[in-house]
Design an enzyme around this catalytic site. Sequence first.
Site, mmCIF file in Angstrom:
data_model
loop_
_atom_site.group_PDB
_atom_site.id
_atom_site.type_symbol
_atom_site.label_atom_id
_atom_site.label_comp_id
_atom_site.label_asym_id
_atom_site.label_seq_id
_atom_site.Cartn_x
_atom_site.Cartn_y
_atom_site.Cartn_z
ATOM 1 N N GLU A 202 -2.792 68.062 10.263
ATOM 2 C CA GLU A 202 -1.842 69.081 9.802
ATOM 3 C C GLU A 202 -2.610 70.030 8.893
ATOM 4 O O GLU A 202 -2.602 69.888 7.668
ATOM 5 C CB GLU A 202 -0.657 68.417 9.079
ATOM 6 C CG GLU A 202 0.225 67.602 10.020
ATOM 7 C CD GLU A 202 1.418 66.915 9.350
ATOM 8 O OE1 GLU A 202 1.438 66.796 8.104
ATOM 9 O OE2 GLU A 202 2.332 66.488 10.089
ATOM 10 N N GLU A 324 3.670 64.107 16.890
ATOM 11 C CA GLU A 324 4.384 63.304 15.874
ATOM 12 C C GLU A 324 5.858 63.654 15.956
ATOM 13 O O GLU A 324 6.233 64.815 15.738
ATOM 14 C CB GLU A 324 3.846 63.564 14.462
ATOM 15 C CG GLU A 324 2.464 62.970 14.244
ATOM 16 C CD GLU A 324 1.991 63.045 12.800
ATOM 17 O OE1 GLU A 324 2.838 63.031 11.884
ATOM 18 O OE2 GLU A 324 0.761 63.131 12.601
HETATM 19 O O1 AHR Z 1 3.420 59.928 10.321
HETATM 20 C C1 AHR Z 1 3.332 60.037 8.946
HETATM 21 C C2 AHR Z 1 2.709 61.363 8.495
HETATM 22 O O2 AHR Z 1 3.559 62.411 8.845
HETATM 23 C C3 AHR Z 1 1.395 61.736 9.123
HETATM 24 O O3 AHR Z 1 0.317 61.161 8.477
HETATM 25 C C4 AHR Z 1 1.370 63.218 8.962
HETATM 26 O O4 AHR Z 1 0.628 63.844 9.979
HETATM 27 C C5 AHR Z 1 2.836 63.609 8.993
HETATM 28 O O5 AHR Z 1 3.157 64.477 7.975
#
Ligand code: AHR
Length: 520
Positions: A202, A324
């Site tokens: 991110e 994600e």
């Molecule tokens: O999945 C948990 C966290 O959420 C990850 O490390 C990050 O990429 C996102 O903000």
Amino acid sequence: MIKTIRHTAAAALLVASALAVPALADTAGQPTTATLHADKPGPTYDARIFTQFAEHLGNGIYGGLWVGNDKSIPNTNGFRNDVIGALRELKVPVIRWPGGCFADEYHWREGIGPQAKRPVKINTNWGGVTEPNAVGTHEYFELLRQVGSQAYISGNVGNGTAREMAEWVEYITSPAGSLAEERARNGHKGAWALPLFGIGNELWGCGGNMRPEYAADETRRFATFIKAPAGTRVLKIASGPNVDDYNWTETVMRLAGDQIDGLSLHYYTVPGGWPPRATATGFDEHGWAETLAGARRMDELVTRHSAIMDKYDPQKRVFLAVDEWGTWYAQEPGSHPGFLLQQNTLRDALVASTTLDIFARHADRVRLSAIAQMVNVLQAMILTEGKKMVLTPTYHVFMMYRPWQDATVLPIDIASPWYAKDEFTMPAVSGSAVRDKAGVVHVALSNRDPGQANTVTVRLDGVTASSAAGQVVTAATMDAHNTFDTPDAVRPAPFTGATIQGGTLTVTLPAKSVVVLDLR
Ligand code: AHR
């Protein structure tokens, strides 16, 4: 990091009309009609949409997958046999590792060589606990071997260098040279396949708090040095937008779209808003409806990000990797702060089916997704505690959707009655359909109404089947879940509520249920 939107009735109407679902007021309980267009096949439902995400976070890896030398938990080369067996069953195509936020601080050299000599670091993102580096590159590829999955590594752009990243790729993939020799000395002579590589996680947040213009330039620079040996290919996935940051997508596609193969999107369903405060269990119908409305927002996000990508990439060469997604609740009382441990209920099963159905409608652009996360973290497939393991309702939905992997999407138009609770309104019925390589048609239908059964009649265009059989996941309560003491409270059961007559499939969906059928 995260945003949720409350779907007002007006917003829901707009989304519904965009999906050609008639907007009906106060129609709860009315039957649903649908048409399955098997005569108009769509794109492939990429198996990589079932990718799993395993981050060095809480007990996601340590304890959940890796038990090392702990002889009290049966394991093979350090990975627990029970969890690996369950993941093999699931046919996990790809595992994304090592993060998450962890990735943009991870230095791969700290995770190779004799384990006893590896540095012990602090996991600064997740709970401030020590990170032993016991699971590094070799252990990750051993995990992939045992599960039968392919690699998707997220590289460190945040506080790493382009050289460090390039050398990691060379260490993994090169058949010859000093790094290949070092790999052999560390126990693996042959090169590994590295089909997918993330250029940071991110970059707008924990990966460096970059502006999109800067991130696009960094993406171009790092991408330049990710090189695959002759005859192989590493697909490069750029760090994409947070939720509805359309300017990020616009900027990265404009400035770096020609250098990448995929663009990520992160979107979590967070009922009650950020920071997560809603409980994973013990919620009321408001919490049920808010969560499912939040999950439905994925449709709008993918639609709008895809439209921007279409401007720069009308051929859809660059895929959207929703790497994600899932629910994010307050973590379990008493669990270690920062470990993101949460229970998983029937509601999560409906979030999973809703999301997998949305990806079917966008299969031309969404060719990879990763639910967060695989074990013991957020909307997990599997929970463990010491020697014990339990499969979650989300696991069971993923199991039922296995036929979707690399099958052909068959468009399905659904005219559903509305389910409404407080300010949250949505079509009660969600669905998707595919034809697998053997020619069998599979139909998934979910009833998001927790209070009323719904009868769905589906006109089958281009299907010759005469019988429908499958499985259902449902339970008496909205927050039904599996515990180590009652591991089968929510599990698939044979479904007998479907018939085919005169080219019409009739299915009576129980309230709050997911049904998946094979038509033969
Ligand atoms: O999945 C948990 C966290 O959420 C990850 O490390 C990050 O990429 C996102 O903000």
